[in-house]
Design an enzyme around this catalytic site. Structure first.
Site, PDB file in Angstrom:
ATOM      1  N   ASN A   6      16.506  57.112  54.776  1.00  9.89           N
ATOM      2  CA  ASN A   6      17.535  56.142  55.166  1.00  9.89           C
ATOM      3  C   ASN A   6      16.898  54.757  55.155  1.00  9.89           C
ATOM      4  O   ASN A   6      16.218  54.383  56.101  1.00  9.89           O
ATOM      5  CB  ASN A   6      18.055  56.505  56.570  1.00  9.89           C
ATOM      6  CG  ASN A   6      19.088  55.517  57.077  1.00  9.89           C
ATOM      7  OD1 ASN A   6      19.561  54.668  56.313  1.00  9.89           O
ATOM      8  ND2 ASN A   6      19.434  55.621  58.354  1.00  9.89           N
ATOM      9  N   TRP A   7      17.115  54.038  54.064  1.00  8.96           N
ATOM     10  CA  TRP A   7      16.464  52.725  53.931  1.00  8.96           C
ATOM     11  C   TRP A   7      17.125  51.660  54.806  1.00  8.96           C
ATOM     12  O   TRP A   7      16.625  50.546  54.921  1.00  8.96           O
ATOM     13  CB  TRP A   7      16.517  52.264  52.477  1.00  8.96           C
ATOM     14  CG  TRP A   7      15.567  52.982  51.555  1.00  8.96           C
ATOM     15  CD1 TRP A   7      14.741  54.028  51.870  1.00  8.96           C
ATOM     16  CD2 TRP A   7      15.342  52.697  50.170  1.00  8.96           C
ATOM     17  NE1 TRP A   7      14.022  54.401  50.762  1.00  8.96           N
ATOM     18  CE2 TRP A   7      14.372  53.605  49.708  1.00  8.96           C
ATOM     19  CE3 TRP A   7      15.872  51.762  49.279  1.00  8.96           C
ATOM     20  CZ2 TRP A   7      13.914  53.594  48.380  1.00  8.96           C
ATOM     21  CZ3 TRP A   7      15.417  51.761  47.965  1.00  8.96           C
ATOM     22  CH2 TRP A   7      14.450  52.665  47.534  1.00  8.96           C
ATOM     23  N   LYS A   8      18.289  51.969  55.340  1.00 12.35           N
ATOM     24  CA  LYS A   8      19.060  50.984  56.134  1.00 12.35           C
ATOM     25  C   LYS A   8      19.252  49.708  55.303  1.00 12.35           C
ATOM     26  O   LYS A   8      19.463  49.815  54.101  1.00 12.35           O
ATOM     27  CB  LYS A   8      18.373  50.739  57.477  1.00 12.35           C
ATOM     28  CG  LYS A   8      18.078  52.072  58.195  1.00 12.35           C
ATOM     29  CD  LYS A   8      17.675  51.929  59.619  1.00 12.35           C
ATOM     30  CE  LYS A   8      17.409  53.323  60.203  1.00 12.35           C
ATOM     31  NZ  LYS A   8      17.078  53.295  61.607  1.00 12.35           N
ATOM     32  N   HIS A  94      25.893  57.637  61.596  1.00  8.84           N
ATOM     33  CA  HIS A  94      24.591  57.197  62.109  1.00  8.84           C
ATOM     34  C   HIS A  94      24.817  56.359  63.369  1.00  8.84           C
ATOM     35  O   HIS A  94      25.785  55.595  63.436  1.00  8.84           O
ATOM     36  CB  HIS A  94      23.863  56.380  61.041  1.00  8.84           C
ATOM     37  CG  HIS A  94      22.440  56.099  61.403  1.00  8.84           C
ATOM     38  ND1 HIS A  94      22.103  55.122  62.299  1.00  8.84           N
ATOM     39  CD2 HIS A  94      21.286  56.701  61.037  1.00  8.84           C
ATOM     40  CE1 HIS A  94      20.789  55.122  62.450  1.00  8.84           C
ATOM     41  NE2 HIS A  94      20.271  56.073  61.697  1.00  8.84           N
ATOM     42  N   GLU A 166      19.796  63.464  65.700  1.00  8.99           N
ATOM     43  CA  GLU A 166      19.026  62.229  65.764  1.00  8.99           C
ATOM     44  C   GLU A 166      19.288  61.548  67.109  1.00  8.99           C
ATOM     45  O   GLU A 166      20.244  60.770  67.245  1.00  8.99           O
ATOM     46  CB  GLU A 166      19.385  61.311  64.598  1.00  8.99           C
ATOM     47  CG  GLU A 166      18.492  60.096  64.565  1.00  8.99           C
ATOM     48  CD  GLU A 166      18.521  59.387  63.224  1.00  8.99           C
ATOM     49  OE1 GLU A 166      17.591  59.591  62.439  1.00  8.99           O
ATOM     50  OE2 GLU A 166      19.458  58.627  62.975  1.00  8.99           O
ATOM     51  N   SER A 215      11.931  58.540  64.485  1.00  4.87           N
ATOM     52  CA  SER A 215      10.485  58.278  64.491  1.00  4.87           C
ATOM     53  C   SER A 215       9.663  59.380  63.814  1.00  4.87           C
ATOM     54  O   SER A 215       8.554  59.689  64.243  1.00  4.87           O
ATOM     55  CB  SER A 215       9.984  58.054  65.925  1.00  4.87           C
ATOM     56  OG  SER A 215      10.536  56.873  66.467  1.00  4.87           O
ATOM     57  N   GLY A 236      13.685  56.993  58.580  1.00  2.17           N
ATOM     58  CA  GLY A 236      13.976  55.575  58.428  1.00  2.17           C
ATOM     59  C   GLY A 236      12.737  54.815  57.992  1.00  2.17           C
ATOM     60  O   GLY A 236      12.359  54.818  56.818  1.00  2.17           O
TER      61      GLY A 236
HETATM   62  P1  PGA Z   1      13.335  55.971  62.072  1.00  4.98           P
HETATM   63  O1  PGA Z   1      14.891  55.908  61.698  1.00  4.98           O
HETATM   64  O2  PGA Z   1      12.724  57.064  61.207  1.00  4.98           O
HETATM   65  O3  PGA Z   1      12.810  54.619  61.709  1.00  4.98           O
HETATM   66  O4  PGA Z   1      13.235  56.287  63.508  1.00  4.98           O
HETATM   67  C1  PGA Z   1      15.614  57.080  61.480  1.00  4.98           C
HETATM   68  C2  PGA Z   1      17.073  56.767  61.320  1.00  4.98           C
HETATM   69  O5  PGA Z   1      17.572  55.865  62.019  1.00  4.98           O
HETATM   70  O6  PGA Z   1      17.755  57.408  60.523  1.00  4.98           O
END
Ligand code: PGA
Length: 260
Positions: A6-8, A94, A166, A215, A236
């Site tokens: 998930n590159w956001k 999400h 999540e 994380s 992420g």
């Molecule tokens: P993160 O994000 O791996 O940076 O905690 C995961 C996500 O929000 O999908």
């Protein structure tokens, strides 16, 4: 196993996204035993048509789709548009969508149904906030997210839904975030399957793909594989560096071979 990136809203420039994909493709191509893994990259949708064709090891998804099929919804991208540009998957619900864009369970339900109707696999995120966790509401929250998100979805379609646990407090951008423990993730995985069994039947519950996100990095990913608490990860920040993401995949695959 599934490794969903998930590159956001990153990276800022197309050329950086192209570099990231080509580095990852090169690493995956040169690796043994990675071929059978499901590596799904969810870039910002605007980059999707520029990032090349999916191949057998790297496929694409989007981070969100509109809650209607078409029409006057300024700023939205429909599931048909996403599919037309190469998305086979869509993250739905999400927590950042819920938090910043007011997305509720009903909207998630509409989006999941649209994905299923257009044969785009929804990756439905569920999980509690820190306040809900402190109040002992985790199970209740997950139950209502699953019941609401899957409302009026039949058994055949439900088999095509991926669920991702999540917890909101574990997402790396949250204050004092830390990954959930493998034991807790295992407990939630069992809970999710129990809820799915009650909503549908046991075979669907057993076979459903259930991921963990929050994380995840190359150090902790093998620990979840070791205690068999997940079918894969939603990643992420650790997915924004090809070497780190690849190492997370490789270490998980090696651990999976060890545990069988
Ligand atoms: P993160 O994000 O791996 O940076 O905690 C995961 C996500 O929000 O999908």
């Amino acid at each position: 196993m599934y490794f969903v990136a998930n590159w956001k809203m990153n990276p800022p420039l197309l050329k950086e996204a192209e570099r990231l994909i080509s580095q990852l493709k090169a690493l995956v191509k040169g690796a043994k035993n990675i071929k059978d893994q499901k590596i799904i990259i969810c870039p910002p949708a605007i980059f999707l048509p520029k990032l090349g064709k999916p191949n057998s090891s790297i496929r694409f998804g989007v981070q969100n789709v509109g809650f209607r099929e078409r029409g006057a919804f300024t700023g939205e991208i429909s599931v048909m548009m996403a599919k037309d540009q190469g998305a086979e998957f869509s993250i739905i619900g999400h927590s950042e969508r819920r938090q910043y864009f007011g997305e509720n369970i009903e909207a998630c339900n509409e989006k999941i149904k649209l994905c299923l109707a257009h044969r785009v696999t929804p990756i439905y995120c569920v999980g509690e906030t820190l306040e809900e966790k402190k109040a002992g509401k985790t199970r209740k929250v997950i139950q209502s997210q699953l019941e609401g998100g899957l409302r009026s979805i039949n058994l055949i379609d439900a088999k095509n839904v991926i669920v991702c646990y999540e917890p909101v407090w574990a997402i790396s951008s949250a204050k004092d975030a830390s990954a959930d423990t493998p034991d807790n993730v295992l407990g939630i995985n069992i809970l999710i399957r129990r809820i799915i069994k009650d909503l549908y039947e046991s075979n669907t519950a057993r076979k459903m793909t259930v991921l963990y996100g929050g994380s995840v990095n190359s150090e902790n990913a093998p620990l979840y594989v070791k205690n068999k608490s997940t079918d894969g990860f939603l990643v992420g920040s650790a997915s924004l560096h090809a070497g780190t993401f690849f190492s997370l995949i490789k270490k998980s695959v090696i651990q999976k071979q060890n545990v069988g």
